[in-house]
Design an enzyme around this catalytic site. Structure first.
Site: not given
Ligand code: DMJ
Length: 592
Positions: A214, A218, A347, A481, A567
């Site tokens: 995370e 982020r 994922d 998503e 992501t």
């Molecule tokens: C986000 O923090 C990112 O997209 C992560 O890869 C998956 N989950 C959340 C959003 O759903």
């Protein structure tokens, strides 16, 4: 009318990122006796040992910041190192041996980052829709600023801030996650407030226990893209400083990092809920893009070395039916159990394979090969067609299929779409069709609910088709998503249905998630008398609203020719070594 629930309970947010299936990451339980490693790697476990042509410059048109401020000359200096490892990485992974120059980097882009007119669409209706999304961002931001400034997220019902325990002692997740969204939307007062906060208040000397994944997607991702978009050295310096603090997590016998790290002491350990002290595929497999850029900016090869080591191990290890299970031991380097999913826990590992290839200017052939081989295995084992004709990705538990698809797995429509061009030429149309079918299924999971928002997970068994059958799967926490896939599919096909689907989502968000003081997730998408969860996730600002804005913008706003999105939807530039190392570009830059 925005409904505010009169009765609500203060709850911990449910699931956040990919590494967790439910709210596990919010409860950082340190296992008493398993897998803890100190910054030096001595505690707990003993270490074994330690082409295209350069683009025609667009700079004839003046490079301008979104707010109209002329771009300053922001050359960066970095020391030149001659290590063998750097030479290895420099060929494919962007560790240019020259001094990194922001100006040169800008010259190597095909298009201005914000497009010709900040991506403003000509069509008045699309432009109105885009303005609406911008207004939503301003509303979400203003309320965060008013009630939760400096905290990680806004609690819009109780009008206060949430800190949680995903980011260790780090604060301001919503600020760092929003920098690039504010910037591309031209919300410059807000962007400047955010920048000032990063300058004066983003304290990286925190001592808390953080999720490596995370913090990387982020904070490191947010700071990197803010740097590449604006040239503000502050962001680059913070990103590299934070990157350094993540390195001790890799001090394991295999170099596969553990999931949790104390940013102060460097001690790291595995999630208490991950069986046998394992690390999670979607976590250690989602570092590559950011770490390659950390090397690019710092000239320190260590970041690229760390992620290449992960890559090497994953490439070599035997895979059941060619699939990558979600749990791997950082001690033995073996799979811990055989659960495979394209949703939570797996994922973004797949996403980062194809994006690593694209970000390397299509030179990272190992990533390409691993991606298409994995995709073939996924198609052979997980992709299913429902009796009603919907294509979906099931989960795989040691050979048994679980006919469930998570909201998180809906990113895969976009992923398969952006990878369609680079596989076998005869499979291009097949991949585009598969991407469209999956995106269609995910849209169905939205249209089949009363709120027109999709559940956390939907099933295809016992007569269900793209609907949640369990109460515990009915929530929606402002996730991006599905909209992410609309955005990519729009860019790839220009089929107007994707913009229509995006607009349906805007209307549903406005109707059911907008409350008086921000946006909130909801507990059950199947009832219109919604119960709010009192949480405005930072990824709503970073991803959901950004993807919507891009969906209603022209394609030259953050062109896919120049950028890949991490992501968390933070844009990172394609590293064009052929241009960056080109003498002519260098000389031109130096003489200016
Ligand atoms: C986000 O923090 C990112 O997209 C992560 O890869 C998956 N989950 C959340 C959003 O759903």
């Amino acid at each position: 009318m925005h409904r505010v629930a009169t009765l609500f309970r203060e709850i911990q947010p449910v699931t956040v990122g990919s590494g967790s299936e439910n709210d596990v990451r919010e409860h950082l339980k340190r296992p008493k006796d398993q897998g803890m490693t100190s910054a030096k790697g001595e505690a707990g476990i003993k270490l074994k040992s330690q082409s295209r042509k350069p683009p025609v410059s667009y700079e004839a048109t003046e490079v301008r910041l979104a707010g109209g401020k002329a771009q300053e000359d922001l050359n960066l200096s970095r020391s030149k190192t001659e290590s063998a490892s750097e030479k290895v990485t420099s060929s494919n992974h962007g560790a240019n041996s020259d001094t990194f120059s922001y100006k040169k980097f800008r010259r190597c882009l095909f298009k201005p980052p914000l497009g010709r007119d900040n991506g403003r669409p000509v069509d008045p209706q699309t432009n109105e829709r885009r303005e609406k999304v911008r207004e939503m961002m301003k509303f979400a931001w203003d309320n965060y600023k008013r009630y939760a400034w400096g905290k990680n997220e806004l609690r819009p019902l109780t009008r206060n801030g949430h800190i949680g325990n995903m980011f260790g002692g780090l604060r301001g997740a919503s600020i760092v996650d929003s920098l690039d969204t504010l910037y591309i939307m031209g919300l410059m007062d807000e962007y400047n407030d955010a920048k000032e906060w990063v300058k004066t208040s983003l304290d990286l000397n925190s001592n808390g226990e953080a999720s490596l994944f995370e913090v990387n997607i982020r904070y490191v991702g947010g700071l990197l893209s803010a740097y590449y978009l604006t040239g503000e050295e502050l962001f680059k310096n913070k990103a590299v400083e934070l990157g350094e603090k993540l390195l001790p997590a890799f001090n394991t016998p295999t170099g596969i990092p553990r999931g949790v790290i104390n940013l102060g002491s460097g001690t790291s350990w595995s999630w208490g809920w991950a069986s046998a002290g394992s690390s999670i595929l979607a976590e250690f497999g989602t570092l590559h893009l950011e770490f390659v850029h950390l090397t690019e900016l710092s000239s320190n090869p260590v970041y690229t070395e760390k992620v290449m080591n992960i890559r090497k191990l994953l490439n070599k290890i035997e895979k059941p039916h060619g699939l990558y299970p979600n749990f791997l031991s950082p001690v033995s380097g073996n799979w811990v159990q055989h659960h495979v999913s394209i949703g939570g826990l797996g994922d973004s590992f797949y996403e980062y394979l194809i994006k690593s290839y694209l970000m390397s200017d299509k030179t990272d052939d190992d990533a390409k090969k691993m991606y298409y081989t994995a995709l073939e295995a996924i198609e052979a084992n997980l992709v299913q067609k429902s009796p009603g004709g919907l294509t979906y990705m099931a989960e795989w538990r040691g050979g048994i299929l679980d006919h469930k698809m998570g909201h998180l797995a809906c990113f895969s429509g976009g992923m398969i779409g952006i990878g369609a061009d680079d596989g076998a030429p005869e499979k291009r149309q097949h991949y585009l069709d598969l991407a469209a079918e999956i995106t269609h299924t995910c849209h169905e999971s939205y249209t089949r609910s009363a709120t027109k928002l999709g559940p956390e997970a939907f099933r295809f068994d016992s007569g269900a088709e793209a609907t949640a059958t369990r109460l515990s799967d009915r929530y929606y926490i402002l996730r991006p998503e599905v909209i992410e896939s609309y955005m990519y599919m729009w860019r790839l096909t220009h089929d107007p249905k994707y913009r229509e689907w995006g607009w349906e989502a805007v209307e549903a968000l406005e109707q059911h998630c907008r409350v008086e003081s921000g946006f909130s997730g909801i507990r059950d998408v199947y009832t219109t008398s919604v119960s709010h969860d009192n949480m405005q996730q930072s990824f709503f600002l970073s991803e959901t609203l950004k993807y919507l804005y891009l969906l209603f913008s022209d394609d030259d706003l953050l062109s896919l020719e120049d950028w890949v999105f991490n992501t968390e939807a933070h844009p990172l530039p394609i590293i064009r070594n052929s241009c960056l190392q080109d003498d002519a570009t260098q000389e031109k830059t130096a003489s200016e």
